[in-house]
Design a protein around this motif. Structure first.
Motif, PDB file in Angstrom:
ATOM      1  N   SER A  65     -16.213  93.410  47.303  1.00  0.00           N
ATOM      2  CA  SER A  65     -15.401  92.216  47.556  1.00  0.00           C
ATOM      3  C   SER A  65     -14.424  91.979  46.412  1.00  0.00           C
ATOM      4  CB  SER A  65     -16.297  90.996  47.754  1.00  0.00           C
ATOM      5  OG  SER A  65     -17.071  90.746  46.577  1.00  0.00           O
ATOM      6  N   GLY A  66     -14.844  92.241  45.169  1.00  0.00           N
ATOM      7  CA  GLY A  66     -13.940  92.115  44.035  1.00  0.00           C
ATOM      8  C   GLY A  66     -12.821  93.135  44.092  1.00  0.00           C
ATOM      9  N   ARG A  67     -13.148  94.353  44.490  1.00  0.00           N
ATOM     10  CA  ARG A  67     -12.116  95.377  44.643  1.00  0.00           C
ATOM     11  C   ARG A  67     -11.147  94.987  45.763  1.00  0.00           C
ATOM     12  NH1 ARG A  67     -14.821 100.938  45.373  1.00  0.00           N
ATOM     13  NH2 ARG A  67     -15.481 100.415  43.240  1.00  0.00           N
ATOM     14  N   GLY A  68     -11.704  94.369  46.818  1.00  0.00           N
ATOM     15  CA  GLY A  68     -10.849  93.924  47.913  1.00  0.00           C
ATOM     16  C   GLY A  68      -9.873  92.843  47.473  1.00  0.00           C
ATOM     17  N   LYS A  69     -10.306  91.940  46.585  1.00  0.00           N
ATOM     18  CA  LYS A  69      -9.407  90.879  46.106  1.00  0.00           C
ATOM     19  C   LYS A  69      -8.264  91.463  45.281  1.00  0.00           C
ATOM     20  CE  LYS A  69     -12.878  87.212  46.100  1.00  0.00           C
ATOM     21  NZ  LYS A  69     -13.682  86.283  45.270  1.00  0.00           N
ATOM     22  N   VAL A  70      -8.563  92.494  44.484  1.00  0.00           N
ATOM     23  CA  VAL A  70      -7.505  93.150  43.710  1.00  0.00           C
ATOM     24  C   VAL A  70      -6.505  93.817  44.639  1.00  0.00           C
ATOM     25  CG1 VAL A  70      -7.015  94.999  42.055  1.00  0.00           C
ATOM     26  CG2 VAL A  70      -8.974  93.493  41.687  1.00  0.00           C
ATOM     27  N   LEU A  86       3.994  86.335  39.077  1.00  0.00           N
ATOM     28  CA  LEU A  86       2.857  85.422  39.186  1.00  0.00           C
ATOM     29  C   LEU A  86       1.701  86.069  39.930  1.00  0.00           C
ATOM     30  CD1 LEU A  86       1.791  82.570  38.678  1.00  0.00           C
ATOM     31  CD2 LEU A  86       2.841  81.865  40.834  1.00  0.00           C
ATOM     32  N   GLU A  87       2.020  86.800  40.987  1.00  0.00           N
ATOM     33  CA  GLU A  87       0.964  87.480  41.751  1.00  0.00           C
ATOM     34  C   GLU A  87       0.328  88.598  40.924  1.00  0.00           C
ATOM     35  OE1 GLU A  87      -1.538  87.274  44.377  1.00  0.00           O
ATOM     36  OE2 GLU A  87       0.284  86.245  45.057  1.00  0.00           O
ATOM     37  N   THR A  88       1.113  89.210  40.055  1.00  0.00           N
ATOM     38  CA  THR A  88       0.557  90.236  39.165  1.00  0.00           C
ATOM     39  C   THR A  88      -0.457  89.630  38.199  1.00  0.00           C
ATOM     40  OG1 THR A  88       2.632  91.472  39.305  1.00  0.00           O
ATOM     41  CG2 THR A  88       1.143  92.061  37.520  1.00  0.00           C
ATOM     42  N   ILE A  89      -0.193  88.406  37.743  1.00  0.00           N
ATOM     43  CA  ILE A  89      -1.156  87.716  36.875  1.00  0.00           C
ATOM     44  C   ILE A  89      -2.446  87.448  37.643  1.00  0.00           C
ATOM     45  CG2 ILE A  89      -1.605  85.590  35.584  1.00  0.00           C
ATOM     46  CD1 ILE A  89       1.370  85.455  34.970  1.00  0.00           C
ATOM     47  N   ASN A  90      -2.332  86.960  38.871  1.00  0.00           N
ATOM     48  CA  ASN A  90      -3.524  86.712  39.689  1.00  0.00           C
ATOM     49  C   ASN A  90      -4.290  88.010  39.959  1.00  0.00           C
ATOM     50  OD1 ASN A  90      -2.881  83.987  39.836  1.00  0.00           O
ATOM     51  ND2 ASN A  90      -1.668  84.239  41.693  1.00  0.00           N
ATOM     52  N   LEU A 145     -11.322  95.105  28.390  1.00  0.00           N
ATOM     53  CA  LEU A 145     -10.202  94.954  27.466  1.00  0.00           C
ATOM     54  C   LEU A 145      -8.897  95.436  28.095  1.00  0.00           C
ATOM     55  CD1 LEU A 145     -11.853  96.104  24.112  1.00  0.00           C
ATOM     56  CD2 LEU A 145     -11.349  93.766  24.860  1.00  0.00           C
ATOM     57  N   LYS A 146      -8.965  96.503  28.870  1.00  0.00           N
ATOM     58  CA  LYS A 146      -7.779  96.999  29.561  1.00  0.00           C
ATOM     59  C   LYS A 146      -7.259  95.962  30.556  1.00  0.00           C
ATOM     60  CE  LYS A 146      -6.248 100.588  32.785  1.00  0.00           C
ATOM     61  NZ  LYS A 146      -6.673 101.778  33.556  1.00  0.00           N
ATOM     62  N   ALA A 147      -8.175  95.359  31.325  1.00  0.00           N
ATOM     63  CA  ALA A 147      -7.770  94.353  32.301  1.00  0.00           C
ATOM     64  C   ALA A 147      -7.151  93.138  31.610  1.00  0.00           C
ATOM     65  CB  ALA A 147      -8.971  93.934  33.148  1.00  0.00           C
ATOM     66  N   LEU A 148      -7.696  92.743  30.463  1.00  0.00           N
ATOM     67  CA  LEU A 148      -7.135  91.619  29.709  1.00  0.00           C
ATOM     68  C   LEU A 148      -5.734  91.942  29.198  1.00  0.00           C
ATOM     69  CD1 LEU A 148     -10.292  90.483  27.694  1.00  0.00           C
ATOM     70  CD2 LEU A 148      -9.099  89.145  29.444  1.00  0.00           C
ATOM     71  N   ALA A 149      -5.537  93.177  28.739  1.00  0.00           N
ATOM     72  CA  ALA A 149      -4.225  93.580  28.248  1.00  0.00           C
ATOM     73  C   ALA A 149      -3.199  93.584  29.375  1.00  0.00           C
ATOM     74  CB  ALA A 149      -4.313  94.957  27.604  1.00  0.00           C
ATOM     75  N   VAL A 150      -3.607  94.040  30.551  1.00  0.00           N
ATOM     76  CA  VAL A 150      -2.699  94.036  31.710  1.00  0.00           C
ATOM     77  C   VAL A 150      -2.308  92.612  32.071  1.00  0.00           C
ATOM     78  CG1 VAL A 150      -2.538  94.552  34.165  1.00  0.00           C
ATOM     79  CG2 VAL A 150      -3.540  96.228  32.614  1.00  0.00           C
ATOM     80  N   LYS A 151      -3.258  91.683  31.975  1.00  0.00           N
ATOM     81  CA  LYS A 151      -2.965  90.286  32.281  1.00  0.00           C
ATOM     82  C   LYS A 151      -1.955  89.708  31.291  1.00  0.00           C
ATOM     83  CE  LYS A 151      -4.914  85.673  32.542  1.00  0.00           C
ATOM     84  NZ  LYS A 151      -6.108  84.826  32.411  1.00  0.00           N
ATOM     85  N   GLU A 152      -2.166  89.962  29.997  1.00  0.00           N
ATOM     86  CA  GLU A 152      -1.236  89.436  28.992  1.00  0.00           C
ATOM     87  C   GLU A 152       0.160  90.024  29.172  1.00  0.00           C
ATOM     88  OE1 GLU A 152      -1.782  86.935  26.956  1.00  0.00           O
ATOM     89  OE2 GLU A 152      -3.711  86.783  27.986  1.00  0.00           O
ATOM     90  N   LYS A 153       0.214  91.294  29.535  1.00  0.00           N
ATOM     91  CA  LYS A 153       1.514  91.921  29.805  1.00  0.00           C
ATOM     92  C   LYS A 153       2.187  91.254  30.997  1.00  0.00           C
ATOM     93  CE  LYS A 153       3.599  96.263  31.335  1.00  0.00           C
ATOM     94  NZ  LYS A 153       3.349  97.676  31.747  1.00  0.00           N
ATOM     95  N   ALA A 154       1.419  91.006  32.066  1.00  0.00           N
ATOM     96  CA  ALA A 154       1.988  90.358  33.253  1.00  0.00           C
ATOM     97  C   ALA A 154       2.458  88.946  32.936  1.00  0.00           C
ATOM     98  CB  ALA A 154       0.945  90.338  34.373  1.00  0.00           C
ATOM     99  N   GLU A 173       0.163  78.237  39.920  1.00  0.00           N
ATOM    100  CA  GLU A 173      -0.388  78.572  38.618  1.00  0.00           C
ATOM    101  C   GLU A 173      -1.368  79.718  38.794  1.00  0.00           C
ATOM    102  OE1 GLU A 173       0.644  77.377  35.881  1.00  0.00           O
ATOM    103  OE2 GLU A 173       1.886  75.765  36.687  1.00  0.00           O
ATOM    104  N   GLU A 174      -1.425  80.572  37.799  1.00  0.00           N
ATOM    105  CA  GLU A 174      -2.338  81.690  37.907  1.00  0.00           C
ATOM    106  C   GLU A 174      -3.774  81.216  37.828  1.00  0.00           C
ATOM    107  OE1 GLU A 174      -0.880  81.680  33.576  1.00  0.00           O
ATOM    108  OE2 GLU A 174      -0.046  81.384  35.571  1.00  0.00           O
ATOM    109  N   VAL A 175      -4.644  81.898  38.536  1.00  0.00           N
ATOM    110  CA  VAL A 175      -6.058  81.535  38.568  1.00  0.00           C
ATOM    111  C   VAL A 175      -6.700  81.972  37.267  1.00  0.00           C
ATOM    112  CG1 VAL A 175      -8.214  81.832  39.818  1.00  0.00           C
ATOM    113  CG2 VAL A 175      -6.058  81.817  41.062  1.00  0.00           C
ATOM    114  N   ALA A 176      -7.445  81.088  36.680  1.00  0.00           N
ATOM    115  CA  ALA A 176      -8.104  81.427  35.416  1.00  0.00           C
ATOM    116  C   ALA A 176      -9.185  82.449  35.655  1.00  0.00           C
ATOM    117  CB  ALA A 176      -8.703  80.166  34.804  1.00  0.00           C
ATOM    118  N   PRO A 177      -9.379  83.383  34.714  1.00  0.00           N
ATOM    119  CA  PRO A 177     -10.402  84.408  34.910  1.00  0.00           C
ATOM    120  C   PRO A 177     -11.788  83.831  34.839  1.00  0.00           C
ATOM    121  CG  PRO A 177      -9.493  84.530  32.684  1.00  0.00           C
ATOM    122  CD  PRO A 177      -8.672  83.520  33.411  1.00  0.00           C
TER     123      PRO A 177
END
Length: 457
Positions: free
Chosen positions: A122-127, A268-272, A335-344, A453-457
């Motif tokens: 389900s998490g993979r589906g949300k991505v 914005l969708e990339t951040i989500n 850490l990779k996912a966090l870096a992608v979020k900050e970049k977005a 607004e982006e959804v908080a992790p």
């Protein structure tokens, strides 16, 4: 034994074919689309109107078609990503049978199925769902960019055709003035310089007409390229477009761009998507389970006194899971996912800032074109036409020179062209401004949406 083997094979084939559906995409256009294009082709050869261009481009433009397929790919990736892994069927044959207490083991077969940790799929589906929305926004962006290109080109074509009409009208007038100058020169009422100037002015207008008609063909070739037609495909005259009045303030346009502009929404969708990827990385650090069914064929033992269960086949149920042992690898996923979020997030701020800067420049250009239209239409052109009449009267009364009369006439001609140019620039700028705002700016028919607004992790 045979029944159990058939049962395993049937179970394996059933898992492999469950939910399988193949829908071959049509490469060529369907009959309804072909009919629409044929009807539009007939109308385009007579007159160019914006709805026909937009409908034609949506069917034939290759960039739009490619983007549609990207969207379909993302939808299928979503369906694939949410699916369970394929089961594994494995069989082992022993050339030299393994002797056991119950008899020789000739071969065995096993069937196993991986089961991801609950929440992983389900998490993979949300991505992947977020990626599908990004693909849809990209499609909307390409459709809008194509529409903007057609609209700006159509406004330019309207200007060119209007300029040709102005030039041809002034060319006919210039020929009359040239004839007049020759007659006045014969009666010593004009100088040879006046004749030379009238000839030069006539030749210049004739050159303008030639240049404008070549520009018209080039603009039509550009429109045909967007429609994926041959450069020389027939296009009629462009229908005049009304001059629209903007109903938004610049601050409202800034806010509308944040709510509706595709580049901002994609960021914005990339951040989500990154937020969902962070959640998914935590599930990926959890074990994946495996369930299996094992069957071994056992022959009759070659012993004098076989046991009571000699020759019975072996059946077993398997269970296992992988061990997420390597901490650094598991930590790196998060850490990779966090870096992608900050970049977005940084990209979203950058895109928003650049969009506002472009809006500011287009707003200035729009207001300047509006001022020029008012200036030429209400002041310069009426004054120049009055000056033409006055200069002609003075010349015929011997109070002015024929050269002054020609100069005033040329000024009026240039003002008429400048008005047409300013009108086209205003309309083209408004179209580009609407592209950034994401809404039609000539009326407030669409209320700005609340900022996402982006959804908080």
């Amino acid at each position: 034994m045979v029944k159990i083997l058939y049962l395993i094979l049937f179970f394996s084939i059933g898992l492999a074919t469950a939910g399988f559906c193949f829908n071959e995409a049509k490469v060529s256009l369907d009959s309804s689309e072909i009919k629409i294009l044929e009807e539009i082709e007939t109308r385009l050869s007579l007159q160019i109107i914006l709805p026909d261009l937009l409908n034609y481009a949506y069917i034939t433009n290759p960039a739009i078609k490619a983007s549609k397929q990207d969207w379909k790919i993302s939808i299928e990736n979503y369906n694939l990503g949410k699916s369970y892994p394929d089961p594994t069927l494995m069989t082992t044959y022993y050339p030299a049978p393994i002797e056991t207490r119950l008899g020789p083991q000739d071969w065995n077969i096993s069937l196993s199925q991986q089961i991801p940790f609950p929440g992983l799929l389900s998490g993979r589906g949300k991505v992947l769902e977020a990626q599908t929305r990004i693909s849809k926004l990209n499609l909307d962006k390409i459709v809008k960019n194509t529409a903007v290109s057609l609209m700006t080109s159509l406004h330019e074509l309207v200007y060119i055709q209007k300029a040709v009409q102005i030039a041809e009208s002034n060319f006919n007038l210039a020929k009359k003035l040239l004839k007049t100058s020759e007659n006045f020169y014969a009666t010593d009422k004009a100088l040879f310089y006046d004749i030379s100037k009238a000839r030069a002015q006539t030749a210049q207008i004739q050159y303008d007409i030639l240049l404008l008609k070549e520009l018209e063909q080039a603009e039509k070739a550009f429109i045909n390229s967007i429609l994926s037609r041959a450069p020389g495909a027939p296009l009629g005259s462009a229908k005049n477009l009304s001059l629209r009045t903007i109903a938004y303030s610049v601050d409202e346009i800034y806010q509308s761009s944040i709510d509706h502009q595709e580049d901002v929404l994609i960021a914005l969708e990339t951040i989500n998507k990154s937020n969902e990827q962070i959640k998914l990385s935590r599930f990926e650090n959890l074990p994946t389970f495996k369930l299996g069914l094992f069957y071994a064929s056992v022959g009759e033992p070659d012993v004098p006194t076989p046991p009571p269960d000699a020759g019975d086949d072996a059946v077993g149920i398997q269970f296992g899971f992988n061990i997420p042992l390597w901490y650094q690898k598991n930590k790196s996923r998060t850490l990779k996912a966090l870096a992608v979020k900050e970049k977005a997030r940084a990209n979203k701020i950058d895109i928003t800032n650049k969009t506002k800067a472009m809006i500011s420049r287009l707003w200035f250009k729009l207001q300047n074109s509006k001022r020029l239209i008012t200036l030429y239409k209400d002041e310069l052109i009426p004054q120049s036409l009055k000056s033409v009449q006055t200069a002609e009267t003075w010349f015929r009364n011997g109070e002015g020179s024929f050269s002054d009369f020609l100069e005033v006439q040329a000024t009026a001609y240039n003002f008429q062209l400048s008005l047409a140019r300013a009108t086209a620039d205003y309309s083209k700028t408004l179209v580009k401004l609407e592209q950034l705002a994401g809404v039609s700016l000539d009326k407030k028919s669409i209320s700005p949406k609340e900022s996402k607004e982006e959804v908080a992790p």
